[in-house]
Design a protein around this motif. Structure first.
Motif, PDB file in Angstrom:
ATOM      1  N   ALA A   1      34.653  40.844  44.467  1.00 52.72           N
ATOM      2  CA  ALA A   1      35.845  41.589  44.882  1.00 52.72           C
ATOM      3  C   ALA A   1      35.609  43.064  44.598  1.00 52.72           C
ATOM      4  O   ALA A   1      35.127  43.419  43.525  1.00 52.72           O
ATOM      5  N   CYS A   2      35.936  43.906  45.562  1.00 56.53           N
ATOM      6  CA  CYS A   2      35.782  45.340  45.384  1.00 56.53           C
ATOM      7  C   CYS A   2      37.151  46.006  45.427  1.00 56.53           C
ATOM      8  O   CYS A   2      37.933  45.782  46.348  1.00 56.53           O
ATOM      9  N   HIS A   3      37.408  46.830  44.423  1.00 59.75           N
ATOM     10  CA  HIS A   3      38.689  47.532  44.297  1.00 59.75           C
ATOM     11  C   HIS A   3      38.564  49.022  44.588  1.00 59.75           C
ATOM     12  O   HIS A   3      39.454  49.795  44.244  1.00 59.75           O
TER      13      HIS A   3
ATOM     14  N   PHE B   1      42.678  38.681  38.290  1.00 58.62           N
ATOM     15  CA  PHE B   1      42.085  37.367  38.490  1.00 58.62           C
ATOM     16  C   PHE B   1      41.923  36.677  37.147  1.00 58.62           C
ATOM     17  O   PHE B   1      41.707  37.332  36.133  1.00 58.62           O
TER      18      PHE B   1
ATOM     19  N   GLU C   1      33.468  41.742  40.006  1.00 54.80           N
ATOM     20  CA  GLU C   1      34.481  42.698  40.448  1.00 54.80           C
ATOM     21  C   GLU C   1      33.889  44.093  40.333  1.00 54.80           C
ATOM     22  O   GLU C   1      33.409  44.484  39.271  1.00 54.80           O
TER      23      GLU C   1
ATOM     24  N   GLN D   1      27.468  42.235  52.706  1.00 56.76           N
ATOM     25  CA  GLN D   1      28.549  41.457  52.105  1.00 56.76           C
ATOM     26  C   GLN D   1      29.528  41.078  53.215  1.00 56.76           C
ATOM     27  O   GLN D   1      30.151  41.954  53.822  1.00 56.76           O
TER      28      GLN D   1
ATOM     29  N   LEU E   1      31.482  34.741  45.005  1.00 56.58           N
ATOM     30  CA  LEU E   1      32.272  35.761  45.683  1.00 56.58           C
ATOM     31  C   LEU E   1      32.325  37.005  44.813  1.00 56.58           C
ATOM     32  O   LEU E   1      32.207  36.920  43.583  1.00 56.58           O
TER      33      LEU E   1
ATOM     34  N   VAL F   1      37.239  40.877  49.405  1.00 52.03           N
ATOM     35  CA  VAL F   1      36.541  39.744  48.796  1.00 52.03           C
ATOM     36  C   VAL F   1      35.425  39.335  49.750  1.00 52.03           C
ATOM     37  O   VAL F   1      35.672  39.102  50.944  1.00 52.03           O
ATOM     38  N   THR F   2      34.195  39.257  49.219  1.00 54.08           N
ATOM     39  CA  THR F   2      33.025  39.029  50.056  1.00 54.08           C
ATOM     40  C   THR F   2      32.067  38.026  49.424  1.00 54.08           C
ATOM     41  O   THR F   2      32.186  37.695  48.248  1.00 54.08           O
TER      42      THR F   2
ATOM     43  N   LEU G   1      34.597  33.338  42.030  1.00 50.96           N
ATOM     44  CA  LEU G   1      34.550  34.793  41.921  1.00 50.96           C
ATOM     45  C   LEU G   1      33.676  35.146  40.722  1.00 50.96           C
ATOM     46  O   LEU G   1      33.973  34.760  39.597  1.00 50.96           O
TER      47      LEU G   1
ATOM     48  N   CYS H   1      37.902  50.193  50.114  1.00 57.57           N
ATOM     49  CA  CYS H   1      38.222  48.781  50.353  1.00 57.57           C
ATOM     50  C   CYS H   1      39.724  48.542  50.296  1.00 57.57           C
ATOM     51  O   CYS H   1      40.267  47.787  51.102  1.00 57.57           O
TER      52      CYS H   1
ATOM     53  N   LYS I   1      41.260  49.132  40.059  1.00 56.87           N
ATOM     54  CA  LYS I   1      42.142  48.010  40.382  1.00 56.87           C
ATOM     55  C   LYS I   1      43.589  48.348  40.026  1.00 56.87           C
ATOM     56  O   LYS I   1      43.872  48.792  38.926  1.00 56.87           O
TER      57      LYS I   1
END
Length: 145
Positions: free
Chosen positions: A26-28, A120, A108, A91, A24, A41-42, A105, A32, A114
């Motif tokens: 995660a994009c901040h 995380f 990032e 994604q 996975l 989260v993709t 995960l 997004c 973020k």
């Protein structure tokens, strides 16, 4: 990887996708966070995924588009539209697929964007705004790339 079945919040859009890897991300980024009210989260999807139902697509940047359910607004996917090696890279929003949650995960993006209110656990690759955007920036004039 096994094929996954998912759906949006209202069930109007159903999806079938095969993860390209067991990971996975995660994009901040600002978009997004506005789109999801958190991070997106993709998982990377193999080509050949399918979405049935009222899907709307929004061109969100010079290099990508985002898809969502036109009924409930659920985020569906983020896809690279820029020509080149990553064109079509998609994604899928992991929350649409109950059985995608077991993946670890591993990445990032836009870590410098973020919010301070969460973090995380564990180790993963973290990329800043400059690192991510360098992947999509057009070559400078006179640049041989």
């Amino acid at each position: 990887m096994p094929e996954l079945q998912g759906q949006c919040m209202c069930g109007a859009v159903t999806l079938t996708a095969t993860p390209a890897k067991d990971a996975l991300g995660a994009c901040h980024c600002d978009q997004c966070r506005r789109w999801t009210s958190s991070m997106l989260v993709t998982f990377p999807a193999e080509q050949g995924y399918a979405a049935l139902g009222p899907v709307k697509v929004h061109k969100s940047s010079d290099w990508a588009e985002r898809a969502f359910c036109s009924e409930c607004g659920s985020a569906l996917w983020y896809r690279i539209t820029l020509s080149g090696e990553m064109h079509g890279h998609t994604q899928m929003a992991a929350g649409l697929f109950e059985n995608a949650i077991g993946s670890p995960l591993k990445l990032e993006l836009y870590i410098d964007k973020k919010p301070e209110g969460y973090a995380f656990e564990g180790e993963r690759r973290q990329m800043t705004t400059a690192e991510v955007e360098a992947m999509y920036a057009p070559p400078e004039e006179g640049d041989s790339q």
